[in-house]
Design a protein around this motif. Structure first.
Motif, mmCIF file in Angstrom:
data_model
loop_
_atom_site.group_PDB
_atom_site.id
_atom_site.type_symbol
_atom_site.label_atom_id
_atom_site.label_comp_id
_atom_site.label_asym_id
_atom_site.label_seq_id
_atom_site.Cartn_x
_atom_site.Cartn_y
_atom_site.Cartn_z
ATOM 1 N N LYS A 21 0.839 -1.210 0.000
ATOM 2 C CA LYS A 21 0.000 0.000 0.000
ATOM 3 C C LYS A 21 0.870 1.256 0.000
ATOM 4 O O LYS A 21 0.635 2.172 -0.791
ATOM 5 C CB LYS A 21 -0.933 0.009 1.205
ATOM 6 C CG LYS A 21 -1.988 -1.087 1.153
ATOM 7 C CD LYS A 21 -2.919 -1.031 2.339
ATOM 8 C CE LYS A 21 -2.215 -1.488 3.591
ATOM 9 N NZ LYS A 21 -3.062 -1.540 4.772
ATOM 10 N N GLY A 24 2.401 2.041 -3.260
ATOM 11 C CA GLY A 24 1.473 2.249 -4.367
ATOM 12 C C GLY A 24 1.358 1.047 -5.291
ATOM 13 O O GLY A 24 0.849 1.160 -6.408
ATOM 14 N N ALA A 26 -0.368 -1.576 -4.434
ATOM 15 C CA ALA A 26 -1.748 -2.021 -4.200
ATOM 16 C C ALA A 26 -2.530 -0.809 -3.708
ATOM 17 O O ALA A 26 -1.981 0.022 -2.981
ATOM 18 C CB ALA A 26 -1.801 -3.132 -3.158
ATOM 19 N N GLU A 27 -3.788 -0.708 -4.121
ATOM 20 C CA GLU A 27 -4.589 0.452 -3.731
ATOM 21 C C GLU A 27 -5.048 0.405 -2.280
ATOM 22 O O GLU A 27 -5.187 1.430 -1.641
ATOM 23 C CB GLU A 27 -5.794 0.589 -4.649
ATOM 24 C CG GLU A 27 -5.375 0.910 -6.060
ATOM 25 C CD GLU A 27 -6.460 1.615 -6.843
ATOM 26 O OE1 GLU A 27 -7.477 1.999 -6.242
ATOM 27 O OE2 GLU A 27 -6.273 1.771 -8.048
ATOM 28 N N ASP A 28 -5.280 -0.816 -1.777
ATOM 29 C CA ASP A 28 -5.749 -0.954 -0.401
ATOM 30 C C ASP A 28 -5.380 -2.339 0.117
ATOM 31 O O ASP A 28 -4.792 -3.144 -0.602
ATOM 32 C CB ASP A 28 -7.263 -0.716 -0.307
ATOM 33 C CG ASP A 28 -8.061 -1.613 -1.239
ATOM 34 O OD1 ASP A 28 -7.662 -2.780 -1.446
ATOM 35 O OD2 ASP A 28 -9.090 -1.161 -1.766
ATOM 36 N N GLU A 31 -6.750 -5.337 -1.955
ATOM 37 C CA GLU A 31 -5.996 -5.627 -3.183
ATOM 38 C C GLU A 31 -4.657 -6.271 -2.840
ATOM 39 O O GLU A 31 -4.214 -7.206 -3.514
ATOM 40 C CB GLU A 31 -5.780 -4.364 -4.009
ATOM 41 C CG GLU A 31 -5.075 -4.677 -5.333
ATOM 42 C CD GLU A 31 -4.795 -3.472 -6.196
ATOM 43 O OE1 GLU A 31 -4.406 -3.691 -7.353
ATOM 44 O OE2 GLU A 31 -4.929 -2.322 -5.731
ATOM 45 N N ASN A 66 6.227 -3.545 -11.943
ATOM 46 C CA ASN A 66 6.383 -2.476 -10.945
ATOM 47 C C ASN A 66 7.206 -2.979 -9.771
ATOM 48 O O ASN A 66 6.854 -3.985 -9.145
ATOM 49 C CB ASN A 66 5.020 -1.982 -10.458
ATOM 50 C CG ASN A 66 4.206 -1.407 -11.592
ATOM 51 O OD1 ASN A 66 4.703 -0.600 -12.368
ATOM 52 N ND2 ASN A 66 2.974 -1.833 -11.705
#
Length: 73
Positions: A21, A24, A26-28, A31, A66
């Motif tokens: 998280k 960035g 994973a959004e939350d 996820e 990423n």
């Protein structure tokens, strides 16, 4: 090949779910959990399936192309 972003943490270690998280990747938390369960996350080139895995200075986390490196402040 994607570049590796550096992400600074305040403590000596951070858990994988939190780092995804923060970086960035994973959004939350939901996820992050899904990415880990589906074996889409690697730490230092190896698939990591433990959301609570401890990351330390210099570890590289990747989701697809990423990548983010843990740096301690």
């Amino acid at each position: 090949m994607g570049s590796i972003r550096t992400v600074e943490i305040r403590d000596d270690m951070i858990r994988l779910g939190q780092f995804l998280k923060l970086a960035g990747l994973a959004e939350d938390g939901g996820e992050a959990k899904t990415l880990i369960e589906e074996e889409e996350v690697t730490v230092n080139g190896r698939v990591e399936t433990r959301r609570g895995a401890q990351l330390h200075d210099g570890d590289v986390v990747a989701v697809g192309e990423n990548k983010a490196r843990v740096i301690t402040a």
